[in-house]
Write a protein that holds these residues in place. Structure first.
Motif, PDB file in Angstrom:
ATOM      1  N   MET A 102       6.166   0.780  -0.349  1.00 31.86           N
ATOM      2  CA  MET A 102       5.036   1.266  -1.197  1.00 31.86           C
ATOM      3  C   MET A 102       4.021   2.442  -0.572  1.00 31.86           C
ATOM      4  SD  MET A 102       6.419   0.447  -3.835  1.00 31.86           S
ATOM      5  CE  MET A 102       7.922   0.759  -3.083  1.00 31.86           C
ATOM      6  N   GLY A 103       2.966   2.276   0.529  1.00 31.91           N
ATOM      7  CA  GLY A 103       2.114   2.701   1.441  1.00 31.91           C
ATOM      8  C   GLY A 103       2.829   4.440   1.433  1.00 31.91           C
ATOM      9  N   VAL A 104       4.331   4.081   1.951  1.00 36.90           N
ATOM     10  CA  VAL A 104       4.899   5.171   2.356  1.00 36.90           C
ATOM     11  C   VAL A 104       5.288   5.897   1.328  1.00 36.90           C
ATOM     12  CG1 VAL A 104       5.967   6.239   3.874  1.00 36.90           C
ATOM     13  CG2 VAL A 104       6.009   4.496   4.582  1.00 36.90           C
ATOM     14  N   LEU A 105       5.607   5.209   0.214  1.00 35.86           N
ATOM     15  CA  LEU A 105       5.754   5.922  -1.538  1.00 35.86           C
ATOM     16  C   LEU A 105       4.974   6.785  -1.660  1.00 35.86           C
ATOM     17  CD1 LEU A 105       8.779   7.213  -2.992  1.00 35.86           C
ATOM     18  CD2 LEU A 105       7.920   4.377  -4.214  1.00 35.86           C
ATOM     19  N   VAL A 106       3.832   6.147  -1.330  1.00 39.42           N
ATOM     20  CA  VAL A 106       3.009   7.087  -2.179  1.00 39.42           C
ATOM     21  C   VAL A 106       2.038   7.776  -1.668  1.00 39.42           C
ATOM     22  CG1 VAL A 106      -0.124   6.148  -2.907  1.00 39.42           C
ATOM     23  CG2 VAL A 106       2.150   4.206  -3.409  1.00 39.42           C
ATOM     24  N   ALA A 241       1.401   7.215  -8.672  1.00 41.52           N
ATOM     25  CA  ALA A 241       0.723   6.840  -7.001  1.00 41.52           C
ATOM     26  C   ALA A 241      -0.324   5.841  -7.117  1.00 41.52           C
ATOM     27  CB  ALA A 241       1.471   7.784  -6.229  1.00 41.52           C
ATOM     28  N   ALA A 242      -1.211   6.160  -8.098  1.00 44.06           N
ATOM     29  CA  ALA A 242      -2.247   5.856  -8.245  1.00 44.06           C
ATOM     30  C   ALA A 242      -2.146   4.164  -9.397  1.00 44.06           C
ATOM     31  CB  ALA A 242      -3.378   5.828  -8.992  1.00 44.06           C
ATOM     32  N   SER A 243      -1.137   4.073 -10.024  1.00 45.78           N
ATOM     33  CA  SER A 243      -0.553   3.044 -10.588  1.00 45.78           C
ATOM     34  C   SER A 243      -0.026   2.061  -9.565  1.00 45.78           C
ATOM     35  CB  SER A 243       0.812   3.087 -12.031  1.00 45.78           C
ATOM     36  OG  SER A 243      -0.119   3.893 -12.858  1.00 45.78           O
ATOM     37  N   LEU A 244       0.857   2.938  -8.396  1.00 46.35           N
ATOM     38  CA  LEU A 244       1.300   1.751  -7.249  1.00 46.35           C
ATOM     39  C   LEU A 244       0.462   0.976  -6.755  1.00 46.35           C
ATOM     40  CD1 LEU A 244       4.999   3.683  -6.882  1.00 46.35           C
ATOM     41  CD2 LEU A 244       4.688   1.814  -7.293  1.00 46.35           C
ATOM     42  N   VAL A 245      -0.657   1.697  -6.383  1.00 49.93           N
ATOM     43  CA  VAL A 245      -1.853   1.575  -5.678  1.00 49.93           C
ATOM     44  C   VAL A 245      -2.010   0.463  -6.402  1.00 49.93           C
ATOM     45  CG1 VAL A 245      -3.187   2.110  -4.579  1.00 49.93           C
ATOM     46  CG2 VAL A 245      -2.146   3.931  -4.365  1.00 49.93           C
ATOM     47  N   ILE A 246      -2.760   0.419  -7.542  1.00 48.68           N
ATOM     48  CA  ILE A 246      -3.052  -1.033  -8.365  1.00 48.68           C
ATOM     49  C   ILE A 246      -1.891  -2.003  -8.086  1.00 48.68           C
ATOM     50  CG2 ILE A 246      -3.723  -1.613 -10.628  1.00 48.68           C
ATOM     51  CD1 ILE A 246      -4.600   1.242 -10.280  1.00 48.68           C
ATOM     52  N   ARG A 247      -0.693  -2.035  -8.124  1.00 47.48           N
ATOM     53  CA  ARG A 247       0.348  -2.710  -8.157  1.00 47.48           C
ATOM     54  C   ARG A 247      -0.116  -3.218  -6.885  1.00 47.48           C
ATOM     55  NH1 ARG A 247       5.588  -4.558 -10.345  1.00 47.48           N
ATOM     56  NH2 ARG A 247       6.897  -4.889  -8.652  1.00 47.48           N
ATOM     57  N   THR A 248       0.501  -2.636  -5.808  1.00 50.82           N
ATOM     58  CA  THR A 248      -0.223  -3.502  -4.560  1.00 50.82           C
ATOM     59  C   THR A 248      -1.611  -4.415  -4.250  1.00 50.82           C
ATOM     60  OG1 THR A 248       1.445  -1.696  -4.112  1.00 50.82           O
ATOM     61  CG2 THR A 248       0.636  -2.956  -2.277  1.00 50.82           C
ATOM     62  N   LEU A 249      -2.216  -3.444  -4.869  1.00 52.98           N
ATOM     63  CA  LEU A 249      -3.283  -4.410  -4.605  1.00 52.98           C
ATOM     64  C   LEU A 249      -4.016  -5.340  -5.505  1.00 52.98           C
ATOM     65  CD1 LEU A 249      -6.235  -0.967  -3.544  1.00 52.98           C
ATOM     66  CD2 LEU A 249      -4.632  -2.757  -2.101  1.00 52.98           C
ATOM     67  N   SER A 250      -2.738  -6.261  -6.111  1.00 51.34           N
ATOM     68  CA  SER A 250      -3.213  -6.831  -7.396  1.00 51.34           C
ATOM     69  C   SER A 250      -2.166  -8.500  -6.921  1.00 51.34           C
ATOM     70  CB  SER A 250      -3.745  -6.368  -8.381  1.00 51.34           C
ATOM     71  OG  SER A 250      -1.952  -5.995  -9.038  1.00 51.34           O
TER      72      SER A 250
END
Length: 253
Positions: A102-106, A241-250
């Motif tokens: 997900m980091g690469v995708l973001v 991308a911001a939503s994916l970051v929030i999802r991953t961190l949560s």
């Protein structure tokens, strides 16, 4: 409800690919995660199939137009490195953490958004030679296998800048490469028993509505101001991308 969201996802993916050409497939994994409800690994694997089918449809459409035919020599050279690296990328993605994928995708989504927000530059083409094309092919193939995107937003500029193709020929060549890379990556997961559980109904629905969407998108593309569509899409990419970051961190762990 899931069926409706799956149909909506297919239409969105197909429309974005039909209107934008290169870059639209990057929505596939987020759509499968947020709308369909698949986990990251399953979303990436299913994305390979969906993106490949839609790109194949686009390639068939291009066969009706002589100026949209792929460039055979460049296609072969690019494929020599992109296909094996797509397989390796898929196998690597099967064993590394979903958070890394997900980091690469973001990062890719942010890069694509920045490219779309910038004013298009003039085509200063250079004949970079076989080695550079092989290197770019290896990189884009690995990205396709690793995170399930077509990579067209990277392939098209590479074909224009390094192979000296026109935008029309580059886009047509890119579609064929996307079909090849996604097919190789998906088959690699299956034969090595690294594929997640396949959801046949989701795949059929996404592919069917995605194909309809890409056909409609190619028609709509001639009616819309291209620069405004690209800017809107770019801001959507940044939001997702911001939503994916929030999802991953949560997520726990």
């Amino acid at each position: 409800m899931i069926v409706i969201l799956t149909m909506l996802s297919g239409i969105i993916i197909g429309l974005s690919l039909g209107v934008l050409g290169a870059g639209g497939a990057i929505l596939t994994v987020p759509a499968l995660i947020f709308l369909v409800g698949l986990d990251e690994k399953a979303a990436i694997a299913h994305s390979l199939v969906v993106v490949g089918v839609i790109a194949f449809t686009g390639s068939l459409i291009n066969l009706r137009r002589h100026d949209s035919m792929p460039d055979g020599k460049t296609l072969l050279l690019f494929a020599l490195s992109s296909a094996p690296s797509a397989a390796l990328g898929a196998l690597l993605g099967a064993v590394i953490s979903a958070n890394w994928q997900m980091g690469v995708l973001v990062v890719l989504m942010i890069v694509a958004a920045i490219k779309m927000l910038r004013a298009p530059s003039t085509n200063n083409t250079t004949n970079a030679g076989a080695l550079k094309i092989l290197a770019v092919g290896a990189g884009t193939g690995a990205i396709t296998g690793l995170v399930g995107v077509g990579g067209g937003f990277l392939i098209v500029p590479a074909l224009v800048l390094f192979a000296g193709l026109s935008m029309i020929r580059a886009t047509a060549t890119s579609l064929v490469l996307i079909v090849l890379n996604t097919l190789v990556a998906a088959v690699s997961l299956v034969v090595t028993d690294n594929a997640p559980q396949w959801h046949g109904g989701i795949l059929l629905t996404l592919c069917g509505f995605g194909v309809a969407g890409v056909i409609a998108g190619q028609f709509v593309a001639t009616k819309l101001p291209a620069h405004k569509v690209r800017r809107l899409f770019a801001w959507c990419l940044l939001l997702i991308a911001a939503s994916l970051v929030i999802r991953t961190l949560s997520m726990p762990g």
